[in-house]
Design an enzyme around this catalytic site. Sequence first.
Site, short mmCIF file in Angstrom:
data_model
loop_
_atom_site.label_atom_id
_atom_site.label_comp_id
_atom_site.label_asym_id
_atom_site.label_seq_id
_atom_site.Cartn_x
_atom_site.Cartn_y
_atom_site.Cartn_z
N CYS A 42 1.01 7.58 1.21
CA CYS A 42 0.83 6.23 1.73
C CYS A 42 1.98 5.89 2.70
O CYS A 42 2.89 6.70 2.88
CB CYS A 42 0.80 5.24 0.56
SG CYS A 42 2.42 4.97 -0.21
N GLU A 48 5.29 10.78 -5.30
CA GLU A 48 6.19 11.27 -4.25
C GLU A 48 7.57 10.62 -4.34
O GLU A 48 8.60 11.30 -4.21
CB GLU A 48 5.61 10.97 -2.86
CG GLU A 48 4.25 11.55 -2.60
CD GLU A 48 3.12 10.57 -2.87
OE1 GLU A 48 3.08 9.96 -3.97
OE2 GLU A 48 2.25 10.42 -1.99
#
Length: 145
Positions: A76, A48
């Site tokens: 996360c 990401e």
Amino acid sequence: MAHAFNLAVDAWNADEVPIGAVLVHEGEIISSAHNQTRTQTDPTAHAEMIAITMGAKKLGDWRLNGCELYVTKEPCPMCSGATIVSRIGKVFFAFEDPKMGCLGGASSLHKLEKSNHKPIVNSGILQSLCASILQDFFKLRRTVD
């Protein structure tokens, strides 16, 4: 999400945790990546983070308004924070992470009351396929290590 899954396969082949991410702007893929923490020896080299950084460079703006992020596992805390700070409009992920996911799994950073940006979050796209590759990766690593 199929493209993100293919990137997860690429991560597996590079001995990285098999997670892939794709950033879309106005219906066009502007960046994509897989995890590279081992290869880059960088704990921030999550799929990401790399896709967000590349997308911002491509658009020439740190604000990714109107972008959509597709990722094979719930982001996360670091990656969830980056989606909020970069103002990504929508996040789609395959399955929740009840231990470290921060867009609904373990926590919900996108629902912080005082946050000035709240991306729309959806999950469940290619859920079993994306969960299986991650589970299989760690099963194999446990038998090898």
